[in-house]
Write an enzyme that holds these catalytic residues in place. Structure first.
Site, PDB file in Angstrom:
ATOM      1  N   ASP A  90      34.360 -21.858  13.957  1.00 51.35           N
ATOM      2  CA  ASP A  90      33.233 -20.588  13.378  1.00 51.35           C
ATOM      3  C   ASP A  90      34.339 -19.699  12.848  1.00 51.35           C
ATOM      4  O   ASP A  90      35.348 -19.295  13.217  1.00 51.35           O
ATOM      5  CB  ASP A  90      32.697 -20.005  14.799  1.00 51.35           C
ATOM      6  CG  ASP A  90      31.492 -18.868  14.510  1.00 51.35           C
ATOM      7  OD1 ASP A  90      31.156 -18.533  13.448  1.00 51.35           O
ATOM      8  OD2 ASP A  90      30.597 -18.969  15.175  1.00 51.35           O
ATOM      9  N   HIS A  92      32.687 -16.460  11.427  1.00 51.67           N
ATOM     10  CA  HIS A  92      32.311 -15.238  11.415  1.00 51.67           C
ATOM     11  C   HIS A  92      32.976 -14.396  12.204  1.00 51.67           C
ATOM     12  O   HIS A  92      33.395 -14.430  13.419  1.00 51.67           O
ATOM     13  CB  HIS A  92      30.970 -15.341  12.097  1.00 51.67           C
ATOM     14  CG  HIS A  92      29.827 -16.054  11.239  1.00 51.67           C
ATOM     15  ND1 HIS A  92      29.585 -17.355  11.471  1.00 51.67           N
ATOM     16  CD2 HIS A  92      29.016 -15.607  10.389  1.00 51.67           C
ATOM     17  CE1 HIS A  92      28.701 -17.898  10.643  1.00 51.67           C
ATOM     18  NE2 HIS A  92      28.188 -16.672  10.080  1.00 51.67           N
ATOM     19  N   SER A 143      29.215 -23.021  18.056  1.00 47.56           N
ATOM     20  CA  SER A 143      29.684 -22.300  18.960  1.00 47.56           C
ATOM     21  C   SER A 143      29.515 -21.980  20.384  1.00 47.56           C
ATOM     22  O   SER A 143      30.338 -22.145  21.243  1.00 47.56           O
ATOM     23  CB  SER A 143      29.842 -21.005  18.430  1.00 47.56           C
ATOM     24  OG  SER A 143      30.426 -20.954  17.093  1.00 47.56           O
TER      25      SER A 143
HETATM   26  C1  B12 Z   1      27.783 -12.321   7.035  1.00 42.86           C
HETATM   27  C2  B12 Z   1      27.443 -13.926   7.584  1.00 42.86           C
HETATM   28  C3  B12 Z   1      28.233 -14.723   7.176  1.00 42.86           C
HETATM   29  C4  B12 Z   1      29.647 -14.664   6.533  1.00 42.86           C
HETATM   30  C5  B12 Z   1      30.835 -14.264   7.660  1.00 42.86           C
HETATM   31  C6  B12 Z   1      31.865 -13.411   7.002  1.00 42.86           C
HETATM   32  C7  B12 Z   1      32.597 -13.051   8.343  1.00 42.86           C
HETATM   33  N1  B12 Z   1      33.964 -12.787   8.061  1.00 42.86           N
HETATM   34  O1  B12 Z   1      32.367 -12.592   9.238  1.00 42.86           O
HETATM   35  C8  B12 Z   1      30.034 -16.231   5.856  1.00 42.86           C
HETATM   36  C9  B12 Z   1      29.164 -15.983   4.659  1.00 42.86           C
HETATM   37  C10 B12 Z   1      31.317 -16.490   5.727  1.00 42.86           C
HETATM   38  C11 B12 Z   1      29.203 -16.966   6.697  1.00 42.86           C
HETATM   39  C12 B12 Z   1      29.165 -18.180   6.751  1.00 42.86           C
HETATM   40  C13 B12 Z   1      28.353 -18.949   7.237  1.00 42.86           C
HETATM   41  N2  B12 Z   1      27.309 -18.734   8.059  1.00 42.86           N
HETATM   42 CO1  B12 Z   1      26.764 -16.740   8.457  1.00 42.86          CO
HETATM   43  N3  B12 Z   1      25.980 -15.445   8.647  1.00 42.86           N
HETATM   44  C14 B12 Z   1      26.378 -14.118   8.177  1.00 42.86           C
HETATM   45  C15 B12 Z   1      25.247 -13.007   8.638  1.00 42.86           C
HETATM   46  C16 B12 Z   1      24.338 -12.744   7.636  1.00 42.86           C
HETATM   47  C17 B12 Z   1      25.771 -11.613   9.446  1.00 42.86           C
HETATM   48  C18 B12 Z   1      26.641 -11.989  10.518  1.00 42.86           C
HETATM   49  C19 B12 Z   1      27.238 -10.451  10.801  1.00 42.86           C
HETATM   50  O2  B12 Z   1      28.345 -10.380  10.669  1.00 42.86           O
HETATM   51  N4  B12 Z   1      26.272  -9.591  11.544  1.00 42.86           N
HETATM   52  C20 B12 Z   1      26.684  -8.343  11.562  1.00 42.86           C
HETATM   53  C21 B12 Z   1      27.656  -8.385  13.213  1.00 42.86           C
HETATM   54  C22 B12 Z   1      28.021  -6.895  13.333  1.00 42.86           C
HETATM   55  O3  B12 Z   1      26.811  -8.841  14.033  1.00 42.86           O
HETATM   56  P1  B12 Z   1      27.159  -9.742  15.117  1.00 42.86           P
HETATM   57  O4  B12 Z   1      28.205 -10.781  14.808  1.00 42.86           O
HETATM   58  O5  B12 Z   1      26.044 -10.432  15.758  1.00 42.86           O
HETATM   59  O6  B12 Z   1      28.072  -8.606  16.301  1.00 42.86           O
HETATM   60  C23 B12 Z   1      27.295  -7.978  16.917  1.00 42.86           C
HETATM   61  C24 B12 Z   1      27.059  -8.405  18.338  1.00 42.86           C
HETATM   62  O7  B12 Z   1      26.526  -9.959  18.408  1.00 42.86           O
HETATM   63  C25 B12 Z   1      28.249  -8.212  19.459  1.00 42.86           C
HETATM   64  N5  B12 Z   1      29.303  -9.258  19.266  1.00 42.86           N
HETATM   65  C26 B12 Z   1      29.710 -10.306  18.547  1.00 42.86           C
HETATM   66  N6  B12 Z   1      30.883 -10.756  18.978  1.00 42.86           N
HETATM   67  C27 B12 Z   1      30.945 -10.649  20.000  1.00 42.86           C
HETATM   68  C28 B12 Z   1      32.081 -10.845  20.895  1.00 42.86           C
HETATM   69  C29 B12 Z   1      32.314 -10.112  21.934  1.00 42.86           C
HETATM   70  C30 B12 Z   1      33.153 -10.588  23.199  1.00 42.86           C
HETATM   71  C31 B12 Z   1      31.238  -9.219  22.450  1.00 42.86           C
HETATM   72  C32 B12 Z   1      31.404  -8.330  23.772  1.00 42.86           C
HETATM   73  C33 B12 Z   1      30.202  -8.657  21.661  1.00 42.86           C
HETATM   74  C34 B12 Z   1      30.170  -9.442  20.417  1.00 42.86           C
HETATM   75  O8  B12 Z   1      28.795  -7.358  18.850  1.00 42.86           O
HETATM   76  C35 B12 Z   1      28.587  -7.156  17.386  1.00 42.86           C
HETATM   77  C36 B12 Z   1      28.383  -5.444  17.112  1.00 42.86           C
HETATM   78  O9  B12 Z   1      27.001  -5.291  17.630  1.00 42.86           O
HETATM   79  C37 B12 Z   1      24.480 -13.976   9.766  1.00 42.86           C
HETATM   80  C38 B12 Z   1      22.908 -13.656   9.898  1.00 42.86           C
HETATM   81  C39 B12 Z   1      22.732 -12.646  11.167  1.00 42.86           C
HETATM   82  N7  B12 Z   1      21.585 -11.904  11.209  1.00 42.86           N
HETATM   83  O10 B12 Z   1      23.432 -12.552  12.147  1.00 42.86           O
HETATM   84  C40 B12 Z   1      24.570 -15.252   9.265  1.00 42.86           C
HETATM   85  C41 B12 Z   1      24.321 -16.412  10.161  1.00 42.86           C
HETATM   86  C42 B12 Z   1      25.156 -16.309  11.307  1.00 42.86           C
HETATM   87  N8  B12 Z   1      25.234 -17.602   9.405  1.00 42.86           N
HETATM   88  C43 B12 Z   1      24.598 -18.742   9.627  1.00 42.86           C
HETATM   89  C44 B12 Z   1      25.207 -19.833   9.000  1.00 42.86           C
HETATM   90  C45 B12 Z   1      24.431 -21.106   9.229  1.00 42.86           C
HETATM   91  C46 B12 Z   1      26.401 -19.821   8.206  1.00 42.86           C
HETATM   92  C47 B12 Z   1      27.069 -21.146   7.712  1.00 42.86           C
HETATM   93  C48 B12 Z   1      27.236 -22.289   8.449  1.00 42.86           C
HETATM   94  C49 B12 Z   1      26.400 -21.431   6.223  1.00 42.86           C
HETATM   95  C50 B12 Z   1      27.111 -22.567   5.664  1.00 42.86           C
HETATM   96  N9  B12 Z   1      25.952 -23.504   5.404  1.00 42.86           N
HETATM   97  O11 B12 Z   1      27.994 -22.715   5.201  1.00 42.86           O
HETATM   98  C51 B12 Z   1      28.500 -20.500   7.547  1.00 42.86           C
HETATM   99  C52 B12 Z   1      29.339 -20.916   8.838  1.00 42.86           C
HETATM  100  C53 B12 Z   1      30.638 -21.298   8.591  1.00 42.86           C
HETATM  101  C54 B12 Z   1      31.377 -21.241   9.822  1.00 42.86           C
HETATM  102  N10 B12 Z   1      32.074 -22.556  10.146  1.00 42.86           N
HETATM  103  O12 B12 Z   1      31.413 -20.536  10.681  1.00 42.86           O
HETATM  104  C55 B12 Z   1      23.428 -18.714  10.444  1.00 42.86           C
HETATM  105  C56 B12 Z   1      23.933 -19.405  11.987  1.00 42.86           C
HETATM  106  C57 B12 Z   1      22.563 -20.090  12.296  1.00 42.86           C
HETATM  107  C58 B12 Z   1      23.085 -20.864  13.522  1.00 42.86           C
HETATM  108  N11 B12 Z   1      22.251 -20.727  14.620  1.00 42.86           N
HETATM  109  O13 B12 Z   1      23.760 -21.909  13.668  1.00 42.86           O
HETATM  110  C59 B12 Z   1      23.133 -17.060  10.503  1.00 42.86           C
HETATM  111  C60 B12 Z   1      22.481 -16.539  11.774  1.00 42.86           C
HETATM  112  C61 B12 Z   1      22.049 -16.983   9.351  1.00 42.86           C
HETATM  113  C62 B12 Z   1      20.827 -17.579   9.356  1.00 42.86           C
HETATM  114  N12 B12 Z   1      19.746 -16.791   9.797  1.00 42.86           N
HETATM  115  O14 B12 Z   1      20.592 -18.638   9.110  1.00 42.86           O
HETATM  116  N13 B12 Z   1      28.021 -16.211   7.346  1.00 42.86           N
END
Ligand code: B12
Length: 384
Positions: A90, A92, A143
């Site tokens: 992963d 992200h 993941s």
């Molecule tokens: C930005 C993004 C990307 C970026 C990532 C850049 C980076 N450096 O992180 C890029 C463009 C690289 C990317 C790639 C991919 N992505 Co993407 N991505 C996203 C997107 C739009 C936003 C994610 C994000 O950063 N959110 C903002 C952060 C702040 O939120 P968060 O991570 O959830 O974190 C919060 C909480 O969850 C929590 N949290 C997170 N981690 C942790 C850990 C701990 C310990 C704790 C306590 C809390 C916690 O706290 C954070 C802050 O509040 C999501 C859509 C979405 N709505 O989530 C899709 C999403 C996650 N991606 C997705 C996909 C499919 C991919 C790809 C497979 C696409 C592809 N075909 O290549 C690849 C993955 C490659 C891989 N092997 O990982 C899907 C996953 C679907 C699934 N269930 O599998 C999503 C959900 C989009 C969708 N609707 O389809 N992606």
């Protein structure tokens, strides 16, 4: 949101000067922006190439803020050591990085293993650094299984530190049903967002009733497991003999396969990249970037056409560089061999022999047992 980074540092700085604490810029406007990106992406109004650009801008802004956040927390005594990692497979890391910053601001010492962290590295580091908490982040479906694997390894290796699970694809139910049962020595807690990470970390480590907190989470997860078990239904699989009886029957009596151009193995070394480039199948390239459609029609698609054209232009530029500067070397091996079925397996014979020779290899397949909802014969899938 649109991934335009030209003024991001100046804008971030302006927002920082208006905020009481630099972290507020992340928790406020930047998170609002990422949530909009997520919503647009989820609803098919924004596409992956644009998301990459937005994510890059978010990271630039966070990088600008981190020194200010660190300066604010200098001298704060450590509340505990937290290891954070995005699990293997992963990439992200935006969410995990935010959690790191937020916990860091609250006096936790953070060891961040970055993305694609294998279980062995996570656990080796956790042991060496004597961490108080392990936090795993994951946003793609695979993941979820990897986190389960890490939990299982923690159990095997005798860890007892709390395990925090986070990331958009994780959930309380998945954590309760799949992850927590693998690790009984320490608390396993799903954390829905960064703002709750501090409260949870404090509860599992410092509060006098941390045992009470762990017990109440365990109790809640037990309830979730029971509710989930009631809902789960058995998958509707065909019995194996029925799946086998429904196999594809090729009409070999009325078909003569063409003879291959050569037998055995052919190796291709340093193949001409300019020639290979002409054979690229662009449709899977667009699928990988989550732009649905067939090439070249996708370039004129009313919904994804613009994003597809921009992506195609970027790809062509990169290919020009790859070919001109020789960034890659193309090497390949292909082979033609006689082959025959035996039961569910595929036997491969040495070139120039036939089905009575000892096989060179046996490739194991399993008959697909998905129920006959689909019309037609079942296909076999390789056992890897
Ligand atoms: C930005 C993004 C990307 C970026 C990532 C850049 C980076 N450096 O992180 C890029 C463009 C690289 C990317 C790639 C991919 N992505 Co993407 N991505 C996203 C997107 C739009 C936003 C994610 C994000 O950063 N959110 C903002 C952060 C702040 O939120 P968060 O991570 O959830 O974190 C919060 C909480 O969850 C929590 N949290 C997170 N981690 C942790 C850990 C701990 C310990 C704790 C306590 C809390 C916690 O706290 C954070 C802050 O509040 C999501 C859509 C979405 N709505 O989530 C899709 C999403 C996650 N991606 C997705 C996909 C499919 C991919 C790809 C497979 C696409 C592809 N075909 O290549 C690849 C993955 C490659 C891989 N092997 O990982 C899907 C996953 C679907 C699934 N269930 O599998 C999503 C959900 C989009 C969708 N609707 O389809 N992606």
């Amino acid at each position: 949101v649109k991934g335009i980074g030209d003024h991001i540092i100046a804008d971030t700085e302006e927002a920082r000067l208006q905020a009481e604490h630099p972290i507020e810029v992340i928790e406020g406007p930047l998170m609002d922006g990422m949530n909009i990106v997520g919503d647009l992406f989820g609803s098919g109004k924004m596409f992956l190439p644009q998301v990459v650009k937005s994510a890059r801008v978010m990271k630039q802004a966070v990088a600008h803020l981190i020194p200010f956040i660190e300066a604010e927390t200098e001298g704060v005594s450590s509340s505990g050591k937290v290891l954070l990692a995005t699990v293997k497979g992963d990439v992200h890391d935006i969410g995990k990085n935010i959690v790191g910053v937020v916990l860091g601001c609250n006096g936790y010492e953070i060891i961040d293993l970055g993305v694609m962290a294998p279980a062995a590295v996570i656990l080796e580091t956790a042991r060496r650094e004597k961490v108080d908490i392990i936090g795993l982040s994951g946003l793609i479906t695979p993941s979820l299984e990897e986190m389960r694997h890490v939990a299982r390894e923690m159990q095997h290796q005798g860890f007892d530190v709390p395990l925090l699970i986070g990331g958009a694809t994780t959930s309380k139910v998945h954590t309760a049903v799949k992850i927590a049962p693998e690790y009984s020595r320490g608390p396993v807690v799903h954390v829905v967002d960064a703002s709750r990470a501090v409260g949870v970390a404090g509860s599992v480590l410092h509060e006098r009733d941390s045992a009470g907190f762990a017990a109440s989470v365990a109790e809640e997860y037990e309830r979730l497991r029971n509710a989930h078990a009631g809902r789960s239904q058995r998958r509707n699989l065909q019995p194996l003999p029925a799946a086998r009886a429904n196999r594809l029957r090729a009409d070999w009596q009325n078909y003569t396969p063409p003879a291959p151009a050569f037998h055995g193995v052919c190796s291709l070394e340093k193949y001409d990249l300019a020639e290979l480039r002409e054979y690229i199948d662009w449709s899977p390239f667009f699928h990988t970037w989550e732009l649905a459609g067939k090439f070249p029609a996708i370039l004129d698609d009313p919904t994804v056409g613009k994003a597809a054209r921009n992506l195609f232009r970027d790809a062509q530029r990169m290919l020009d560089c790859i070919v001109e500067k020789g960034w890659l070397e193309a090497t390949g091996v292909a082979g033609f061999f006689p082959a025959a079925r035996r039961g569910d397996d595929l036997l491969v014979f040495p070139a120039g022999t036939g089905a009575d020779a000892p096989p060179l290899a046996t490739l194991h397949f399993s008959a697909s047992r998905w129920s006959a909802r689909r019309a037609g014969p079942t296909s076999a899938s390789p056992i890897t």
